[in-house]
Scaffold this motif. Sequence first.
Motif, PDB file in Angstrom:
ATOM      1  N   PRO A  67     115.303 -28.397 -22.696  1.00 50.83           N
ATOM      2  CA  PRO A  67     116.273 -29.403 -22.269  1.00 50.83           C
ATOM      3  C   PRO A  67     116.920 -30.122 -23.446  1.00 50.83           C
ATOM      4  CG  PRO A  67     114.052 -30.261 -22.034  1.00 50.83           C
ATOM      5  CD  PRO A  67     113.911 -28.855 -22.563  1.00 50.83           C
ATOM      6  N   GLU A  68     118.114 -30.644 -23.214  1.00 50.99           N
ATOM      7  CA  GLU A  68     118.831 -31.419 -24.222  1.00 50.99           C
ATOM      8  C   GLU A  68     119.439 -32.661 -23.575  1.00 50.99           C
ATOM      9  OE1 GLU A  68     121.856 -28.977 -25.929  1.00 50.99           O
ATOM     10  OE2 GLU A  68     120.469 -27.823 -27.181  1.00 50.99           O
ATOM     11  N   ALA A  69     119.576 -33.705 -24.388  1.00 53.55           N
ATOM     12  CA  ALA A  69     120.257 -34.933 -23.977  1.00 53.55           C
ATOM     13  C   ALA A  69     121.408 -35.153 -24.944  1.00 53.55           C
ATOM     14  CB  ALA A  69     119.289 -36.114 -24.001  1.00 53.55           C
ATOM     15  N   ARG A  70     122.608 -35.311 -24.417  1.00 50.10           N
ATOM     16  CA  ARG A  70     123.797 -35.425 -25.257  1.00 50.10           C
ATOM     17  C   ARG A  70     124.476 -36.773 -25.057  1.00 50.10           C
ATOM     18  NH1 ARG A  70     126.053 -29.376 -23.650  1.00 50.10           N
ATOM     19  NH2 ARG A  70     124.394 -28.190 -24.711  1.00 50.10           N
ATOM     20  N   ALA A  71     124.914 -37.363 -26.157  1.00 47.26           N
ATOM     21  CA  ALA A  71     125.626 -38.657 -26.161  1.00 47.26           C
ATOM     22  C   ALA A  71     124.806 -39.751 -25.481  1.00 47.26           C
ATOM     23  CB  ALA A  71     126.999 -38.507 -25.495  1.00 47.26           C
ATOM     24  N   PHE A  72     123.499 -39.724 -25.689  1.00 49.26           N
ATOM     25  CA  PHE A  72     122.641 -40.727 -25.071  1.00 49.26           C
ATOM     26  C   PHE A  72     122.577 -42.021 -25.885  1.00 49.26           C
ATOM     27  CE2 PHE A  72     121.472 -38.132 -21.692  1.00 49.26           C
ATOM     28  CZ  PHE A  72     120.577 -38.793 -20.862  1.00 49.26           C
ATOM     29  N   ILE A  73     122.930 -41.961 -27.171  1.00 48.34           N
ATOM     30  CA  ILE A  73     122.838 -43.144 -28.008  1.00 48.34           C
ATOM     31  C   ILE A  73     124.212 -43.784 -28.125  1.00 48.34           C
ATOM     32  CG2 ILE A  73     122.058 -44.070 -30.221  1.00 48.34           C
ATOM     33  CD1 ILE A  73     119.884 -42.772 -28.534  1.00 48.34           C
ATOM     34  N   SER A  74     124.450 -44.785 -27.284  1.00 46.74           N
ATOM     35  CA  SER A  74     125.697 -45.529 -27.349  1.00 46.74           C
ATOM     36  C   SER A  74     125.668 -46.436 -28.577  1.00 46.74           C
ATOM     37  CB  SER A  74     125.858 -46.369 -26.082  1.00 46.74           C
ATOM     38  OG  SER A  74     124.847 -47.369 -26.038  1.00 46.74           O
ATOM     39  N   PRO A  75     126.811 -46.963 -29.005  1.00 38.55           N
ATOM     40  CA  PRO A  75     126.810 -47.878 -30.160  1.00 38.55           C
ATOM     41  C   PRO A  75     125.868 -49.064 -29.976  1.00 38.55           C
ATOM     42  CG  PRO A  75     129.040 -47.173 -29.666  1.00 38.55           C
ATOM     43  CD  PRO A  75     128.173 -46.648 -28.559  1.00 38.55           C
ATOM     44  N   VAL A 134     109.295 -40.689 -27.431  1.00 42.69           N
ATOM     45  CA  VAL A 134     109.669 -41.976 -28.020  1.00 42.69           C
ATOM     46  C   VAL A 134     110.701 -41.755 -29.121  1.00 42.69           C
ATOM     47  CG1 VAL A 134     108.854 -44.005 -29.284  1.00 42.69           C
ATOM     48  CG2 VAL A 134     107.435 -43.001 -27.478  1.00 42.69           C
ATOM     49  N   LEU A 135     111.809 -42.485 -29.003  1.00 50.41           N
ATOM     50  CA  LEU A 135     112.868 -42.428 -30.008  1.00 50.41           C
ATOM     51  C   LEU A 135     112.811 -43.713 -30.835  1.00 50.41           C
ATOM     52  CD1 LEU A 135     115.459 -40.856 -30.953  1.00 50.41           C
ATOM     53  CD2 LEU A 135     116.728 -42.393 -29.436  1.00 50.41           C
ATOM     54  N   ALA A 136     112.716 -43.579 -32.149  1.00 51.11           N
ATOM     55  CA  ALA A 136     112.607 -44.746 -33.031  1.00 51.11           C
ATOM     56  C   ALA A 136     113.450 -44.533 -34.268  1.00 51.11           C
ATOM     57  CB  ALA A 136     111.141 -44.979 -33.418  1.00 51.11           C
ATOM     58  N   PHE A 137     113.666 -45.616 -35.001  1.00 53.79           N
ATOM     59  CA  PHE A 137     114.449 -45.550 -36.235  1.00 53.79           C
ATOM     60  C   PHE A 137     113.624 -46.108 -37.384  1.00 53.79           C
ATOM     61  CE2 PHE A 137     117.539 -46.958 -39.364  1.00 53.79           C
ATOM     62  CZ  PHE A 137     118.393 -45.868 -39.431  1.00 53.79           C
ATOM     63  N   THR A 138     113.572 -45.357 -38.481  1.00 56.80           N
ATOM     64  CA  THR A 138     112.864 -45.808 -39.680  1.00 56.80           C
ATOM     65  C   THR A 138     113.808 -45.647 -40.874  1.00 56.80           C
ATOM     66  OG1 THR A 138     111.974 -43.616 -40.238  1.00 56.80           O
ATOM     67  CG2 THR A 138     110.693 -44.968 -38.691  1.00 56.80           C
ATOM     68  N   ARG A 164     122.454 -49.838 -32.194  1.00 53.67           N
ATOM     69  CA  ARG A 164     122.206 -51.109 -32.879  1.00 53.67           C
ATOM     70  C   ARG A 164     120.830 -51.656 -32.529  1.00 53.67           C
ATOM     71  NH1 ARG A 164     122.773 -56.551 -32.231  1.00 53.67           N
ATOM     72  NH2 ARG A 164     123.309 -56.347 -30.031  1.00 53.67           N
ATOM     73  N   LEU A 165     120.458 -51.570 -31.249  1.00 52.67           N
ATOM     74  CA  LEU A 165     119.165 -52.104 -30.825  1.00 52.67           C
ATOM     75  C   LEU A 165     118.000 -51.309 -31.417  1.00 52.67           C
ATOM     76  CD1 LEU A 165     119.967 -52.860 -27.072  1.00 52.67           C
ATOM     77  CD2 LEU A 165     119.654 -54.527 -28.904  1.00 52.67           C
ATOM     78  N   VAL A 166     118.133 -49.972 -31.439  1.00 49.93           N
ATOM     79  CA  VAL A 166     117.060 -49.149 -31.994  1.00 49.93           C
ATOM     80  C   VAL A 166     116.938 -49.381 -33.495  1.00 49.93           C
ATOM     81  CG1 VAL A 166     116.244 -46.794 -32.367  1.00 49.93           C
ATOM     82  CG2 VAL A 166     117.244 -47.414 -30.161  1.00 49.93           C
ATOM     83  N   ARG A 167     118.068 -49.532 -34.177  1.00 50.78           N
ATOM     84  CA  ARG A 167     118.027 -49.795 -35.615  1.00 50.78           C
ATOM     85  C   ARG A 167     117.418 -51.164 -35.918  1.00 50.78           C
ATOM     86  NH1 ARG A 167     121.340 -46.547 -39.015  1.00 50.78           N
ATOM     87  NH2 ARG A 167     122.364 -44.891 -37.846  1.00 50.78           N
ATOM     88  N   LEU A 168     117.476 -52.077 -34.956  1.00 51.29           N
ATOM     89  CA  LEU A 168     116.850 -53.391 -35.126  1.00 51.29           C
ATOM     90  C   LEU A 168     115.338 -53.339 -34.923  1.00 51.29           C
ATOM     91  CD1 LEU A 168     119.438 -55.761 -33.388  1.00 51.29           C
ATOM     92  CD2 LEU A 168     118.858 -55.675 -35.819  1.00 51.29           C
ATOM     93  N   GLY A 169     114.825 -52.194 -34.460  1.00 53.90           N
ATOM     94  CA  GLY A 169     113.380 -52.047 -34.332  1.00 53.90           C
ATOM     95  C   GLY A 169     112.876 -51.767 -32.937  1.00 53.90           C
TER      96      GLY A 169
END
Length: 201
Positions: free
Chosen positions: A47-55, A95-99, A59-64
Amino acid sequence: MGRHGTKSRRGAALVVAAGLLASGARAEEASAACTATLSGRRVTVRPEARAFISPELDRLVRLGLAGKLEVELTLWRRRAFWFDAHVDNARVTQVLAFTRAGYLLDGRELTGGVGTLELERVAWTLEARPDAEEHFIVQVEVRLQVVTATSLGRMARWLTQETVSETTSEARPPLLGSLLRSVAEDLARKASARCDVSRQP
């Protein structure tokens, strides 16, 4: 603090929630896709998910904040002139996270970015080898949740320095609770897709 102060804090919380709602409304529409193959008795789905990360979610994920990707897959056997027959299903949570290294999906670095998320593969083993005339399809449902009504409520209380206990009626009035749930649902991204199961030679 008096009644006027409480109303001011609630007003600020409503503004915060409404701002999030407005900023998330312009996001590109999310979509899902899948590729499924049958080899012997084994059905494998990618499976794939496309265009799931809106601006706004970016921003919220990059904030932690961590995003929870919930994937539900259902295998159906096609039946002519009748409803398709349910064969099996599976649920996967990632789980999708940003480091500092960038985006990670279950700890795996996404070197190609987040435009297309290659989700965890799922495999089923059929009870018997299907006949040549049997055909199968896979239904994929993908949902990404980064924030919830509860987390938005905590943020609103933090921003407004609200100290009233969550168990009291003033901690979350019905209007604010409904708005926070609406914002959380608006920030959530979901999509579905169906794909035919192709047979490997």
